[in-house]
Write a protein that holds these residues in place. Structure first.
Motif, PDB file in Angstrom:
ATOM      1  N   UNK A 135      13.747   3.213   5.967  1.00 15.57           N
ATOM      2  CA  UNK A 135      13.209   2.008   5.393  1.00 15.57           C
ATOM      3  C   UNK A 135      14.140   0.827   4.943  1.00 15.57           C
ATOM      4  N   UNK A 136      14.126  -0.389   5.173  1.00 18.55           N
ATOM      5  CA  UNK A 136      14.919  -1.330   4.674  1.00 18.55           C
ATOM      6  C   UNK A 136      14.493  -2.051   3.373  1.00 18.55           C
ATOM      7  N   UNK A 137      15.323  -2.375   2.648  1.00 20.26           N
ATOM      8  CA  UNK A 137      15.015  -2.774   1.211  1.00 20.26           C
ATOM      9  C   UNK A 137      14.430  -4.336   1.262  1.00 20.26           C
ATOM     10  N   UNK A 138      14.554  -4.898   2.199  1.00 17.54           N
ATOM     11  CA  UNK A 138      13.950  -6.267   2.523  1.00 17.54           C
ATOM     12  C   UNK A 138      12.585  -6.375   2.868  1.00 17.54           C
ATOM     13  N   UNK A 139      11.626  -5.881   1.581  1.00 21.10           N
ATOM     14  CA  UNK A 139      10.427  -6.052   1.897  1.00 21.10           C
ATOM     15  C   UNK A 139       9.564  -6.737   0.686  1.00 21.10           C
ATOM     16  N   UNK A 140      10.133  -7.494  -0.201  1.00 24.33           N
ATOM     17  CA  UNK A 140       9.700  -8.457  -1.138  1.00 24.33           C
ATOM     18  C   UNK A 140       8.727  -9.413  -0.529  1.00 24.33           C
ATOM     19  N   UNK A 141       9.202 -10.110   0.844  1.00 25.83           N
ATOM     20  CA  UNK A 141       8.317 -11.048   1.247  1.00 25.83           C
ATOM     21  C   UNK A 141       7.028 -10.639   1.995  1.00 25.83           C
ATOM     22  N   UNK A 142       6.989  -9.417   2.184  1.00 26.21           N
ATOM     23  CA  UNK A 142       5.868  -8.631   2.822  1.00 26.21           C
ATOM     24  C   UNK A 142       5.272  -7.768   2.041  1.00 26.21           C
ATOM     25  N   UNK A 143       5.386  -7.727   0.659  1.00 28.71           N
ATOM     26  CA  UNK A 143       4.761  -6.673  -0.223  1.00 28.71           C
ATOM     27  C   UNK A 143       3.149  -6.629  -0.040  1.00 28.71           C
ATOM     28  N   UNK A 144       2.538  -7.913   0.049  1.00 26.30           N
ATOM     29  CA  UNK A 144       1.237  -7.857   0.147  1.00 26.30           C
ATOM     30  C   UNK A 144       0.688  -7.288   1.465  1.00 26.30           C
ATOM     31  N   UNK A 145       1.330  -7.664   2.460  1.00 27.34           N
ATOM     32  CA  UNK A 145       1.070  -6.972   3.676  1.00 27.34           C
ATOM     33  C   UNK A 145       1.108  -5.492   3.796  1.00 27.34           C
TER      34      UNK A 145
ATOM     35  N   UNK B  37       1.108  -3.480   1.618  1.00 31.37           N
ATOM     36  CA  UNK B  37       0.224  -2.714   0.789  1.00 31.37           C
ATOM     37  C   UNK B  37      -1.395  -2.673   1.061  1.00 31.37           C
ATOM     38  N   UNK B  38      -1.488  -3.480   2.195  1.00 32.26           N
ATOM     39  CA  UNK B  38      -2.784  -3.417   2.604  1.00 32.26           C
ATOM     40  C   UNK B  38      -3.132  -2.537   3.745  1.00 32.26           C
ATOM     41  N   UNK B  39      -4.453  -1.785   3.776  1.00 31.35           N
ATOM     42  CA  UNK B  39      -4.927  -0.955   5.023  1.00 31.35           C
ATOM     43  C   UNK B  39      -4.447  -1.489   6.509  1.00 31.35           C
ATOM     44  N   UNK B  40      -4.286  -2.856   6.650  1.00 34.00           N
ATOM     45  CA  UNK B  40      -4.119  -3.254   7.769  1.00 34.00           C
ATOM     46  C   UNK B  40      -2.699  -2.962   8.381  1.00 34.00           C
ATOM     47  N   UNK B  41      -1.659  -2.401   7.429  1.00 32.99           N
ATOM     48  CA  UNK B  41      -0.286  -2.026   7.842  1.00 32.99           C
ATOM     49  C   UNK B  41      -0.259  -0.543   7.551  1.00 32.99           C
ATOM     50  N   UNK B  42       0.209   0.375   8.378  1.00 31.69           N
ATOM     51  CA  UNK B  42       0.444   1.549   8.112  1.00 31.69           C
ATOM     52  C   UNK B  42       1.758   2.204   8.625  1.00 31.69           C
TER      53      UNK B  42
END
Length: 264
Positions: free
Chosen positions: A107-117, A119-124
């Protein structure tokens, strides 16, 4: 190991394995078409897209990426591809994104811009080394991709034995056997196919009556399917249904059923 090739094979030929991997084992795989989609503008390409086979706004589109190497900008690219696809396909209402990792360390550490996505069930996100495979042959086969080389052959033998015992459809059992062999062949690139088959005991199995029956059934099914696919082309050339039936050694009923199916 060429994981792209392995997963493309799984996505294309064994969609039921993918849907079980993400917890959708009851889904009708016939309702979906598989594609590796290239998007206009910067030549974005999504590893796998499962699109509804019929024009339905109720069925979700599944976007799948296999990520076996660390990529600091992965999520920026992946979500850009998805939203570009949605822009170019305005009929899509529902979608789900799946990322398949060998392990969390990729996993990349660059997740801040996409934290909401994220954490939602739409992304697995699926981590293959964490799969619970005890009760699922399909997941165990996928897990084989990331198993240690030292134990891969023994694990392969176990999976082959399970496929013979648990899978009632002879053609599917044979296809899974060949998938296991292919995974191990890519994984253990120092072995020839003949050496691997000897280690797995496949050569002995392929001499048995069971294997010959399975192989014959698969060949007969492939031949029958090819004949049915040829019917509309022969009719388009001006042949009558009687002539087509005679040329393909089919009954009139089979030809008429194929014509009716094509027209529906």
């Amino acid at each position: 190991m060429k994981t792209d090739t392995i997963f493309y094979l799984i996505f294309q030929q064994f969609p039921e394995l993918f849907f079980e991997l993400i917890g959708f084992s009851g889904i009708d795989t016939e309702a979906y078409n598989f594609a590796s989609v290239e998007l206009k503008q910067k030549a974005f390409r999504i590893d796998a897209v499962y699109e509804p086979a019929i024009n339905s706004q109720e069925l979700p589109v599944f976007f799948v990426e296999v990520q076996f190497q660390k990529d600091s900008s992965f999520y920026r690219r992946f979500f850009a591809e998805i939203f570009l696809y949605l822009q170019q396909n305005e009929s899509v209402n529902y979608w789900k994104a799946v990322v398949i990792y060998p392990t969390r360390t990729i996993e990349t550490d660059d997740i801040v811009p996409y934290e909401l996505l994220l954490s939602c069930p739409q992304v697995q996100r699926v981590y293959l080394d964490e799969l619970a495979v005890e009760n699922s042959l399909s997941l165990a086969i996928i897990r084989l991709i990331v198993d240690r080389e030292e134990t891969a052959v023994e694990r392969g033998k176990e999976l082959i034995a399970r496929s013979r015992q648990e899978v009632e459809d002879p053609a599917l059992s044979e296809n899974l056997l060949e998938l296991i062999e292919t995974i191990l062949l890519y994984k253990l690139s120092n072995l020839s196919r003949e050496e691997l088959r000897t280690m797995l005991g496949l050569d002995e199995f392929k001499q048995t009556r069971l294997y010959q029956d399975i192989k014959l059934e698969g060949l007969e099914e492939g031949e029958r399917r090819a004949k049915l696919e040829a019917i509309p082309r022969l009719l388009a050339l001006g042949l009558t249904t009687e002539q087509v039936a005679q040329a393909l050694q089919l009954s009139m009923e089979q030809v008429q059923q194929a014509v009716q199916f094509q027209s529906e």
